[in-house]
Design a protein around this motif. Structure first.
Motif, short mmCIF file in Angstrom:
data_model
loop_
_atom_site.label_atom_id
_atom_site.label_comp_id
_atom_site.label_asym_id
_atom_site.label_seq_id
_atom_site.Cartn_x
_atom_site.Cartn_y
_atom_site.Cartn_z
N TRP A 1 -6.33 7.15 -11.89
CA TRP A 1 -7.47 6.66 -11.12
C TRP A 1 -7.36 7.10 -9.65
CZ3 TRP A 1 -12.19 5.61 -11.91
CH2 TRP A 1 -12.95 4.90 -10.97
N GLY A 2 -6.16 6.98 -9.09
CA GLY A 2 -5.95 7.39 -7.70
C GLY A 2 -6.25 8.86 -7.49
N LEU A 3 -5.78 9.70 -8.41
CA LEU A 3 -6.02 11.14 -8.29
C LEU A 3 -7.51 11.45 -8.49
CD1 LEU A 3 -2.82 12.45 -10.10
CD2 LEU A 3 -3.27 12.41 -7.63
N ARG A 4 -8.17 10.67 -9.34
CA ARG A 4 -9.62 10.87 -9.55
C ARG A 4 -10.43 10.51 -8.30
NH1 ARG A 4 -10.86 8.78 -15.62
NH2 ARG A 4 -10.17 10.66 -16.68
N ILE B 1 -2.05 10.92 0.36
CA ILE B 1 -1.03 10.59 -0.64
C ILE B 1 -1.07 9.08 -0.80
CG2 ILE B 1 1.41 10.55 -1.25
CD1 ILE B 1 1.82 13.10 0.38
N ILE B 2 -1.38 8.63 -1.99
CA ILE B 2 -1.40 7.19 -2.25
C ILE B 2 0.04 6.73 -2.46
CG2 ILE B 2 -2.06 5.43 -3.95
CD1 ILE B 2 -4.75 6.84 -4.23
N CYS B 3 0.42 5.68 -1.72
CA CYS B 3 1.77 5.11 -1.79
C CYS B 3 1.60 3.63 -2.13
CB CYS B 3 2.48 5.25 -0.44
SG CYS B 3 2.63 6.95 0.14
N THR B 4 1.88 3.26 -3.38
CA THR B 4 1.55 1.92 -3.84
C THR B 4 2.58 1.38 -4.83
OG1 THR B 4 -0.17 0.63 -4.98
CG2 THR B 4 0.11 2.91 -5.69
N SER B 5 2.54 0.08 -5.03
CA SER B 5 3.40 -0.54 -6.04
C SER B 5 2.75 -0.46 -7.42
CB SER B 5 3.66 -2.01 -5.66
OG SER B 5 2.43 -2.67 -5.48
N LYS B 6 1.50 -0.02 -7.49
CA LYS B 6 0.80 0.10 -8.77
C LYS B 6 1.31 1.34 -9.50
CE LYS B 6 -3.65 -1.03 -8.78
NZ LYS B 6 -3.69 -2.23 -9.62
N GLY B 7 2.21 1.11 -10.47
CA GLY B 7 2.91 2.23 -11.09
C GLY B 7 2.46 2.64 -12.48
N ASN C 1 -10.09 -1.48 -0.57
CA ASN C 1 -8.76 -1.12 -1.05
C ASN C 1 -8.50 0.38 -0.84
OD1 ASN C 1 -9.56 0.42 -3.38
ND2 ASN C 1 -9.83 -1.49 -4.52
N GLY C 2 -7.27 0.79 -1.13
CA GLY C 2 -6.87 2.17 -0.89
C GLY C 2 -7.63 3.19 -1.73
N TYR C 3 -7.99 2.81 -2.95
CA TYR C 3 -8.78 3.71 -3.79
C TYR C 3 -10.16 3.97 -3.15
CZ TYR C 3 -5.53 2.80 -7.72
OH TYR C 3 -4.44 2.69 -8.53
N LEU D 1 -1.12 8.56 4.44
CA LEU D 1 -0.33 7.86 3.42
C LEU D 1 -1.02 6.52 3.21
CD1 LEU D 1 3.28 8.66 4.71
CD2 LEU D 1 1.89 9.93 3.06
N MET D 2 -1.59 6.31 2.03
CA MET D 2 -2.50 5.19 1.77
C MET D 2 -1.96 4.20 0.75
SD MET D 2 -5.80 4.18 2.32
CE MET D 2 -6.75 5.63 2.77
N ASP D 3 -1.83 2.95 1.17
CA ASP D 3 -1.51 1.86 0.24
C ASP D 3 -2.77 1.58 -0.58
OD1 ASP D 3 -0.19 -0.28 -0.97
OD2 ASP D 3 -0.70 -1.69 0.63
N VAL D 4 -2.64 0.90 -1.71
CA VAL D 4 -3.82 0.57 -2.52
C VAL D 4 -4.23 -0.88 -2.35
CG1 VAL D 4 -4.70 0.29 -4.88
CG2 VAL D 4 -3.48 2.37 -4.23
#
Length: 121
Positions: free
Chosen positions: A94-97, A81-87, A61-63, A52-55
């Motif tokens: 970008w995270g999925l890429r 699974i990226i878990c971030t406040s960047k919504g 960074n998480g990316y 579970l990755m913050d960005v």
């Protein structure tokens, strides 16, 4: 794949603790990291079943950490699974890429997260 050990990556001690407590109560073993660099190292030394990755973190960074983990032969099969406040939708794309399995926006709905984890394994 059965999910037993989860690596929680977040630079916020409060966030790490809250997520760890929820996961431990649900029967998971939890390992934590407070930076992207530490996440890359622990992904190899701990071999978690899920990350579970913050960005937004200092340094890597998480990316970047996600990209490094999913491109490494040793760790490429560990879902992130990226878990971030960047919504924003562009953040999610970008995270999925970068190779993330899924993307969740904080504040996390713990019930939804646990459902996603159970569905994986």
């Amino acid at each position: 794949m059965t999910i037993k050990k989860i690596l929680v990556v977040d630079d916020s001690p409060t966030e790490r603790l809250a997520l760890s407590e929820v996961l431990v109560k649900s029967g998971y073993q939890v390992v934590t990291a407070e930076s992207g660099d530490e996440a890359v190292i622990k992904s190899k030394t701990e071999m978690p079943d899920l990350i579970l990755m913050d960005v937004v973190m200092p340094g890597t960074n998480g990316y970047q950490a996600t990209r490094t983990i999913v491109r490494d032969d040793v760790t490429r099969n560990i879902p992130v699974i990226i878990c971030t406040s960047k919504g924003l939708e562009t953040d999610k794309i970008w995270g999925l890429r970068q190779g993330a399995y899924d993307y969740m926006v904080k504040p996390l709905d713990h019930a939804t997260l646990l459902e996603k984890i159970r569905a994986m394994g």
